[in-house]
Design a protein around this motif. Structure first.
Motif, short mmCIF file in Angstrom:
data_model
loop_
_atom_site.label_atom_id
_atom_site.label_comp_id
_atom_site.label_asym_id
_atom_site.label_seq_id
_atom_site.Cartn_x
_atom_site.Cartn_y
_atom_site.Cartn_z
N SER A 6 45.93 33.59 39.62
CA SER A 6 47.28 34.12 39.39
C SER A 6 47.30 35.64 39.33
O SER A 6 48.19 36.28 39.87
N TRP A 7 46.30 36.23 38.63
CA TRP A 7 46.22 37.68 38.56
C TRP A 7 46.06 38.26 39.96
O TRP A 7 46.72 39.23 40.34
N ASN A 8 45.15 37.68 40.73
CA ASN A 8 44.88 38.19 42.06
C ASN A 8 46.13 38.08 42.95
O ASN A 8 46.48 39.02 43.66
N GLU A 9 46.82 36.94 42.89
CA GLU A 9 48.03 36.76 43.69
C GLU A 9 49.10 37.78 43.29
O GLU A 9 49.81 38.31 44.14
N SER A 10 49.20 38.05 42.01
CA SER A 10 50.18 39.02 41.54
C SER A 10 49.89 40.42 42.11
O SER A 10 50.80 41.10 42.59
N TYR A 11 48.63 40.84 42.07
CA TYR A 11 48.27 42.14 42.65
C TYR A 11 48.47 42.13 44.16
O TYR A 11 48.93 43.10 44.75
N ALA A 12 48.11 41.02 44.81
CA ALA A 12 48.28 40.92 46.27
C ALA A 12 49.75 41.01 46.67
O ALA A 12 50.08 41.53 47.74
N VAL A 62 33.01 57.05 35.63
CA VAL A 62 33.74 55.82 35.31
C VAL A 62 33.43 54.68 36.26
O VAL A 62 33.41 54.85 37.48
N ASP A 63 33.22 53.51 35.66
CA ASP A 63 33.20 52.24 36.39
C ASP A 63 34.46 51.49 35.96
O ASP A 63 34.69 51.28 34.76
N GLY A 64 35.26 51.09 36.93
CA GLY A 64 36.42 50.25 36.66
C GLY A 64 36.12 48.85 37.15
O GLY A 64 35.63 48.67 38.26
N ILE A 65 36.37 47.85 36.29
CA ILE A 65 36.15 46.46 36.70
C ILE A 65 37.41 45.65 36.52
O ILE A 65 38.19 45.88 35.60
N ASP A 66 37.60 44.72 37.43
CA ASP A 66 38.70 43.76 37.34
C ASP A 66 38.26 42.52 38.08
O ASP A 66 37.49 42.61 39.04
N TRP A 67 38.73 41.38 37.65
CA TRP A 67 38.34 40.14 38.32
C TRP A 67 39.26 39.80 39.48
O TRP A 67 39.05 38.81 40.16
N ALA A 68 40.27 40.63 39.73
CA ALA A 68 41.21 40.40 40.83
C ALA A 68 40.81 41.25 42.03
O ALA A 68 41.00 42.47 42.02
N PRO A 69 40.29 40.64 43.08
CA PRO A 69 39.89 41.41 44.27
C PRO A 69 41.03 42.24 44.86
O PRO A 69 40.80 43.35 45.34
N ALA A 70 42.26 41.74 44.79
CA ALA A 70 43.39 42.50 45.35
C ALA A 70 43.62 43.79 44.57
O ALA A 70 43.98 44.82 45.15
N ALA A 71 43.41 43.76 43.26
CA ALA A 71 43.55 44.98 42.45
C ALA A 71 42.46 45.98 42.83
O ALA A 71 42.74 47.18 43.01
N ILE A 72 41.24 45.51 42.94
CA ILE A 72 40.12 46.40 43.26
C ILE A 72 40.27 46.96 44.67
O ILE A 72 39.94 48.13 44.91
N LYS A 73 40.80 46.18 45.58
CA LYS A 73 41.04 46.69 46.94
C LYS A 73 41.95 47.92 46.88
O LYS A 73 41.70 48.93 47.53
N HIS A 74 42.99 47.86 46.05
CA HIS A 74 43.89 49.00 45.88
C HIS A 74 43.18 50.16 45.17
O HIS A 74 43.29 51.31 45.58
#
Length: 182
Positions: A6-12, A62-74
């Motif tokens: 859901s998180w990934n879809e939201s960012y996508a 800084v290292d930024g981490i997120d489990w949503a690939p769409a967020a990290i792509k941005h």
């Protein structure tokens, strides 16, 4: 809490959460210890990377981490030396301990297992490091959204975990700064 899909879809879909403001960063910076050259920071749940980028401007590596690939792509569009983004969560074995600063902006209240989050932060934070939790004040949120606010219960959990807890109010936000050593 929403699941990873859901998180990934939201960012996508182009959704973003509360925008990081200059005033918020100034309020945070006013309460952080002076940044030592090369001090490492970890931004947990970094989303599109704006908060991590602000930490980098303050002088952190800084290292930024997120489990949503769409967020990290941005977020990767912001990368530069000293500012990196990874699809990961706190259980990722690739994260090396010793961060002087770990941040969780708009994350802590929506995590299902906050005890596990605090345990992971404890493993990654340097002995004199600071853990910063930022989330909206629940009293300004509509009843249907109060679960995303940093409540008294959350502050109690942080107080039990931290040796020192300092809470700062900034506009609609609560910023909790936690240290494990006194």
């Amino acid at each position: 809490m929403a699941d990873q899909k859901s998180w990934n879809e939201s960012y996508a879909d182009g959704n973003a959460w509360r925008r990081v403001t200059d005033a918020e960063v100034v309020a945070l910076a006013a309460h952080l210890p002076a940044v030592a050259y090369g001090a490492r920071a970890l931004d947990v749940g970094c989303g599109t990377g704006k908060y991590a980028a602000a930490l980098h401007v303050l002088g952190y590596d800084v290292d930024g981490i997120d489990w949503a690939p769409a967020a990290i792509k941005h977020a990767r569009g912001l990368e530069q030396p000293g500012l990196r983004f990874h699809v990961a969560d706190l259980a990722d074995p690739g994260l090396a301990p010793g961060y002087g600063l770990v941040t969780a902006r708009l994350v802590y209240p929506v995590v299902d297992d906050r005890a596990a989050l605090l345990e992971a932060v404890d493993q990654l934070l340097a002995p004199d490091g600071v853990f910063v939790v930022t989330a909206p004040r629940p009293d300004i949120l509509p009843a249907s959204r109060r679960h995303v606010g940093l409540s008294g219960e959350h502050l109690g959990e942080l107080a039990d975990w931290a040796a020192v807890l300092h809470v700062v109010g900034h506009e609609e936000l609560r910023i909790a700064l936690c240290t494990r050593s006194t």
